[in-house]
Enzyme design. Structure first.
Site, PDB file in Angstrom:
ATOM      1  N   ARG A  34       2.702   5.997  -3.269  1.00 17.90           N
ATOM      2  CA  ARG A  34       3.836   6.837  -3.679  1.00 17.90           C
ATOM      3  C   ARG A  34       4.074   6.770  -5.182  1.00 17.90           C
ATOM      4  NH1 ARG A  34       4.295   5.581   1.573  1.00 17.90           N
ATOM      5  NH2 ARG A  34       5.600   6.816   2.997  1.00 17.90           N
TER       6      ARG A  34
ATOM      7  N   GLN B 242       4.799   9.222   7.332  1.00 19.12           N
ATOM      8  CA  GLN B 242       3.846  10.126   6.679  1.00 19.12           C
ATOM      9  C   GLN B 242       4.269  11.578   6.864  1.00 19.12           C
ATOM     10  OE1 GLN B 242      -0.020   9.002   8.173  1.00 19.12           O
ATOM     11  NE2 GLN B 242      -0.039   7.104   7.008  1.00 19.12           N
TER      12      GLN B 242
ATOM     13  N   LYS C 263      -4.456   5.626  14.588  1.00 19.88           N
ATOM     14  CA  LYS C 263      -4.537   4.948  13.286  1.00 19.88           C
ATOM     15  C   LYS C 263      -5.988   4.985  12.788  1.00 19.88           C
ATOM     16  CE  LYS C 263      -0.191   4.159  12.941  1.00 19.88           C
ATOM     17  NZ  LYS C 263       0.574   4.908  11.928  1.00 19.88           N
TER      18      LYS C 263
ATOM     19  N   LYS D 210       0.839  -1.206   0.000  1.00 18.06           N
ATOM     20  CA  LYS D 210       0.000   0.000   0.000  1.00 18.06           C
ATOM     21  C   LYS D 210       0.873   1.255   0.000  1.00 18.06           C
ATOM     22  CE  LYS D 210      -3.099   0.608   3.458  1.00 18.06           C
ATOM     23  NZ  LYS D 210      -3.098   1.917   4.135  1.00 18.06           N
TER      24      LYS D 210
ATOM     25  N   ASP E 114       1.882  -1.252  11.828  1.00 20.34           N
ATOM     26  CA  ASP E 114       0.549  -1.697  11.407  1.00 20.34           C
ATOM     27  C   ASP E 114       0.277  -3.159  11.758  1.00 20.34           C
ATOM     28  OD1 ASP E 114      -0.014   0.803  10.367  1.00 20.34           O
ATOM     29  OD2 ASP E 114       0.732   0.297   8.371  1.00 20.34           O
TER      30      ASP E 114
ATOM     31  N   ARG F  92      -6.455   1.852  17.804  1.00 19.20           N
ATOM     32  CA  ARG F  92      -6.193   0.404  17.716  1.00 19.20           C
ATOM     33  C   ARG F  92      -5.822  -0.218  19.046  1.00 19.20           C
ATOM     34  NH1 ARG F  92      -3.126   0.091  11.911  1.00 19.20           N
ATOM     35  NH2 ARG F  92      -5.069   0.088  10.747  1.00 19.20           N
TER      36      ARG F  92
END
Ligand code: S3P
Length: 447
Positions: free
Chosen positions: A34, A178, A356, A29, A329, A360
């Site tokens: 990108r 990010q 997130k 992903k 993640d 989470r």
């Protein structure tokens, strides 16, 4: 204006026996997002293969089109982007709706922030809760203006970029690829040199892709675990071919499923083994997982390998906070593995999990409790007490619009005593649209 929610669709996973077979997880992903963004910024035709055609990435592709690129799907997973070129973006005529996608929206804020365009960023109920100040703060330092924002720096956000972003040196307040990427993407259109310092290294896909498209970027160590990234502004970005490897964050689900379902023996092919993404693999091996890393090779600038995974007797471990950026993640999937292990697993330093797609940390703890697993949160740590036997299961898990919560608890249901149900599986399409058929091909009972 924000994405219209589709009706929730519950799904249950039942004890399935041994999993077997060879599968390939979908494209990464992070790299897929990108690739489209760099395609927009290069002049000429960028070819992308192995694209993750999940909803998040398709939102980024749509935004790239709205900002002036021609975007075509040639075949499944094969796309072509004819870029507008750095400095030549079009002002989008409609809001940029990123749906559930934190990465797409945040990286694109960097692009818009460094160009003379104004765009309205929005998304679904989950994205509207996520903190964007961490992105907007450095962009404002570079000269962008936030014209409108919801309370606390949240979407919808009207961002006015600048034609001449100021070159800055920026130290990211949290380890976040990010934030780093948004600053570098804005810095691309700066007449000077942009520096990002991170005290803990985060995934390096943006730096690698900058170099791949011809920018001058230097990466050097900073302190014990950090990096300094220096980018020369206004490079001539030339279009490139991008081959997207299989996503280790998606591969995590069949891997954990095979570890906990007795008798399983599977191969997950072509999984990216970039060390900044491999914390889960390291941790599972420490837990005693029978995972063989086969045929490690280079594909499109990343190392990939086939992973043979066999059902294993896992033991609890202490996962250091310093490992979090390399598996940020994967904690929901790890927590499920830990609930099948002998003894205590302590996962340290998980504060970022609170921001997130859902909170989470709370969502995982609640899902574990609903399925009879002893778990608790202490500060930023998650502690899971495994008994070495399958957890009771039988719970209904609230997914809070979070794909990884849904997939993790469905995996648990494949080997728990009783079925595990998630309240909504629709979000799985954001990152792993083929999850259900891929798991079914291995023998998983999902219905
Ligand atoms: C991503 C970075 C991570 C990760 C996200 C993808 C990226 O977020 O959680 O799923 O592609 O840069 P942070 O950088 O905010 O930790």
């Amino acid at each position: 204006m924000s994405s219209s929610p589709s009706a929730p669709h519950p799904l249950a996973a039942r004890r399935s026996g041994a999993l077997a077979g060879r599968v390939r997880a979908p494209g990464d992903k992070s790299i897929s997002h990108r690739a489209f963004i760099f395609g927009l910024l290069a002049i000429g035709e960028t070819a992308i293969e192995g694209v993750l055609e999940g909803e998040d990435v398709l939102r980024t592709a749509a935004a790239v089109r709205a900002l002036g690129a021609r975007v075509e799907r040639l075949a499944p997973g094969r796309w072509r982007v004819a870029g507008a070129g750095l400095g030549s973006l079009m002002a989008p005529r409609a809001p940029l709706d990123f749906g559930n996608a934190g990465t797409g929206s945040r990286l694109m804020m960097g692009v818009v922030g460094g160009h003379a365009v104004t765009a309205l960023f929005d998304g679904d109920a989950s994205l509207r809760k996520r903190p964007m100040r961490r992105i907007l703060d450095p962009l404002v330092l570079m000269g962008a203006r936030v014209r409108e924002e919801a309370e606390g720096g949240r979407c919808p956000i009207l961002l006015q970029g600048t034609a001449e972003p100021a070159p800055i040196e920026y130290r990211t307040p949290v380890a976040s690829a990010q934030i780093k990427s948004a600053v570098l993407l804005a810095g691309l259109n700066s007449p000077g040199r942009t520096t990002v310092i991170e005290t803990e290294a985060s995934r390096d896909h943006t730096e690698k892709m900058l170099a791949h498209f011809g920018a001058a970027v230097q990466v050097e160590p900073f302190g014990a675990d950090g990096r300094r990234v220096v980018l020369e502004g206004r490079p001539r970005l030339r279009p490139a071919r991008v081959v997207v490897p299989a996503d280790p964050s998606s591969a995590a689900f069949p891997i954990v499923a095979a570890l906990i379902a007795p008798g399983s023996d599977i191969v997950v092919e072509g999984v990216m083994t970039n060390p900044l993404r491999s914390g889960l693999l390291t941790t599972l091996l420490e837990m005693g997982a029978r995972i063989e890393v086969l045929d490690e090779r280079n594909e499109g600038g990343e190392t990939v390998a086939d992973l043979r995974v066999r059902a294993s007797d896992l033991k609890g471990v202490d996962v250091p906070a310093a490992r979090a950026p390399s598996m940020i993640d994967e904690y929901p999937a790890l927590a499920v593995a830990a609930s099948f292990a002998h003894g205590t697993t302590r996962m340290r330093g998980l504060h970022e999990l609170r921001v997130k797609e859902s909170d989470r940390l709370s969502a995982v703890a609640a899902g574990l409790a609903a399925n009879g697993v002893a778990a608790r949160i202490e500060g930023d740590d998650l502690i899971v007490e495994g008994t070495g036997a399958p957890p009771p299961g039988g719970g209904l898990v609230a997914t809070h619009l979070d794909h990884r919560i849904a997939m993790s608890f469905l995996v648990m249901g494949l080997a728990a005593e009783r079925a595990v149900t998630v309240d909504d599986d629709t979000m799985i399409a954001t990152s792993f649209p083929t999850f259900r058929p891929l798991m079914a091909a291995l023998g998983a009972d999902l219905r």
